[in-house]
Design a protein around this motif. Structure first.
Motif, short mmCIF file in Angstrom:
data_model
loop_
_atom_site.label_atom_id
_atom_site.label_comp_id
_atom_site.label_asym_id
_atom_site.label_seq_id
_atom_site.Cartn_x
_atom_site.Cartn_y
_atom_site.Cartn_z
N LEU A 108 0.84 -1.20 0.00
CA LEU A 108 0.00 0.00 0.00
C LEU A 108 0.88 1.25 0.00
O LEU A 108 2.02 1.24 0.45
N PHE A 109 0.31 2.35 -0.48
CA PHE A 109 0.99 3.65 -0.47
C PHE A 109 0.25 4.60 0.47
O PHE A 109 -0.93 4.42 0.76
N GLY A 110 0.97 5.62 0.93
CA GLY A 110 0.39 6.59 1.83
C GLY A 110 -0.84 7.28 1.26
O GLY A 110 -1.77 7.61 1.99
N GLY A 111 -0.85 7.50 -0.06
CA GLY A 111 -1.99 8.14 -0.68
C GLY A 111 -3.26 7.33 -0.55
O GLY A 111 -4.36 7.88 -0.42
N GLU A 112 -3.12 6.01 -0.58
CA GLU A 112 -4.28 5.13 -0.41
C GLU A 112 -4.80 5.19 1.02
O GLU A 112 -6.01 5.19 1.27
N LEU A 118 -4.41 7.82 2.97
CA LEU A 118 -4.99 9.16 3.10
C LEU A 118 -6.41 9.18 2.53
O LEU A 118 -7.31 9.79 3.12
N LYS A 119 -6.63 8.52 1.42
CA LYS A 119 -7.96 8.45 0.81
C LYS A 119 -8.95 7.80 1.78
O LYS A 119 -10.07 8.29 1.96
N ALA A 120 -8.54 6.70 2.41
CA ALA A 120 -9.41 6.03 3.38
C ALA A 120 -9.67 6.93 4.58
O ALA A 120 -10.79 6.96 5.12
N LEU A 121 -8.67 7.68 5.00
CA LEU A 121 -8.82 8.60 6.12
C LEU A 121 -9.85 9.67 5.79
O LEU A 121 -10.71 10.02 6.61
N ASP A 122 -9.78 10.19 4.57
CA ASP A 122 -10.70 11.24 4.15
C ASP A 122 -12.13 10.75 3.97
O ASP A 122 -13.06 11.56 3.86
N GLU A 123 -12.33 9.45 3.93
CA GLU A 123 -13.67 8.89 3.76
C GLU A 123 -14.42 8.74 5.08
O GLU A 123 -15.60 8.38 5.09
N LEU A 124 -13.78 9.04 6.20
CA LEU A 124 -14.47 8.96 7.49
C LEU A 124 -15.59 10.00 7.55
O LEU A 124 -15.39 11.15 7.18
N GLU A 165 2.62 10.16 6.16
CA GLU A 165 2.15 11.25 5.30
C GLU A 165 0.69 11.60 5.57
O GLU A 165 0.35 12.80 5.68
N PRO A 166 -0.21 10.61 5.72
CA PRO A 166 -1.59 10.97 6.08
C PRO A 166 -1.67 11.75 7.39
O PRO A 166 -2.43 12.73 7.47
N ILE A 167 -0.91 11.35 8.41
CA ILE A 167 -0.97 12.07 9.68
C ILE A 167 -0.35 13.46 9.53
O ILE A 167 -0.85 14.44 10.10
N ARG A 168 0.70 13.56 8.76
CA ARG A 168 1.33 14.86 8.52
C ARG A 168 0.33 15.81 7.86
O ARG A 168 0.26 16.99 8.21
#
Length: 258
Positions: A168-172, A174-180, A200-203
């Motif tokens: 998996l990559f950080g962008g994936e 981050l996408k899941a994080l943004d779907e909350l 990167e998502p946490i940053r």
């Protein structure tokens, strides 16, 4: 006893055999004065689930890889084995190996429990890299620790270059994080696993809908340094790690040259 690059303490890190995320993220997050040495959890079992169970069954022997290195704490950098073993078995095994090793031994799951509790959160959202079979066990684990799961999103993909989670990559993530969802009422977000890149998502999203975001790897770094300096597990210390400009700057520098 200390060594040249670890006057504040040396961490023994046990990483699943094919995991490509633990060491790079620990290298980014570990503050000056601390250092870690890494060993690999090894198993020849045929499935992910069977290997996770085997890691716990052989944990005492796995720790012997550190020999007489002057580590002040050890952390088993996987959370999946905790879900499959259960809360009671995990507590018993960790107590046994800690007593035998003479140092505190944690799992990434326990480190995450400690960090969520330090934040004062009881209602949590999960961002998962797992297949549904492991998600079921994960929910049981967090619920057994007294947390209420109010939302969950997933980044799992069936296909991977070599592993469905470790590729998996950080962008994936981050996408899941943004779907909350915004109306789920969670007080903290926990990004699960040690194989999914989460820095990167946490940053980029240290807070989602007002709730602080942590990951099992962020909790791993926070908990081990707290153990070494015997620091209190406070909300302030947890938030300082989430918002940490120093590891964030190191991540930004790395991303700039990739």
């Amino acid at each position: 006893m200390s060594v040249e690059y670890a006057p504040k303490g040396l961490i023994g890190l046990l990483t699943p055999q094919a995991n490509t995320t633990v060491e790079p993220e620990m290298a980014i997050m570990t503050p000056p004065g601390y250092a870690f040495v890494n060993a690999r959890l090894m198993s020849d079992k045929p499935t992910i689930e069977a290997r996770l169970v085997d890691y716990f069954a052989t944990l005492s022997g796995q720790l012997r890889q550190f020999a007489n290195a002057p580590i002040g704490t050890a952390l088993v950098a996987t959370s999946g084995m905790s879900y499959l073993s259960g809360v009671e078995a995990e507590a018993r095994i960790l107590a046994e190996v800690s007593a035998k090793a003479g140092i505190p031994v944690f799992t990434s799951a326990i480190a995450s429990v400690d960090m969520v509790r330090a934040l004062g959160a009881k209602r949590i959202a999960l961002v998962s890299p797992y297949p549904e079979t492991l998600n079921v066990e994960s929910r049981k684990y967090w619920s057994a620790h007294g947390f209420t799961i109010t939302a969950e999103t997933g980044a799992f993909k069936d296909e991977g270059q070599f592993h469905p989670i470790y590729s998996l990559f950080g962008g994936e993530a981050l996408k899941a994080l943004d779907e909350l969802p915004a109306n789920a009422g969670f007080e903290a977000v926990l990004m699960l696993g040690t194989g999914m890149p989460t820095l990167e998502p946490i940053r980029r999203r240290p807070y989602v809908h007002g709730a602080p975001v942590i990951s099992c790897m962020l909790a791993t770094a926070w908990r081990t340094t707290r153990a070494l300096d015997k620091g209190a597990l406070t909300r302030e210390s947890a938030l300082a790690w989430i918002e940490n400009p120093k590891w964030g700057a190191r991540l930004d520098e790395l991303k700039a040259v990739l």
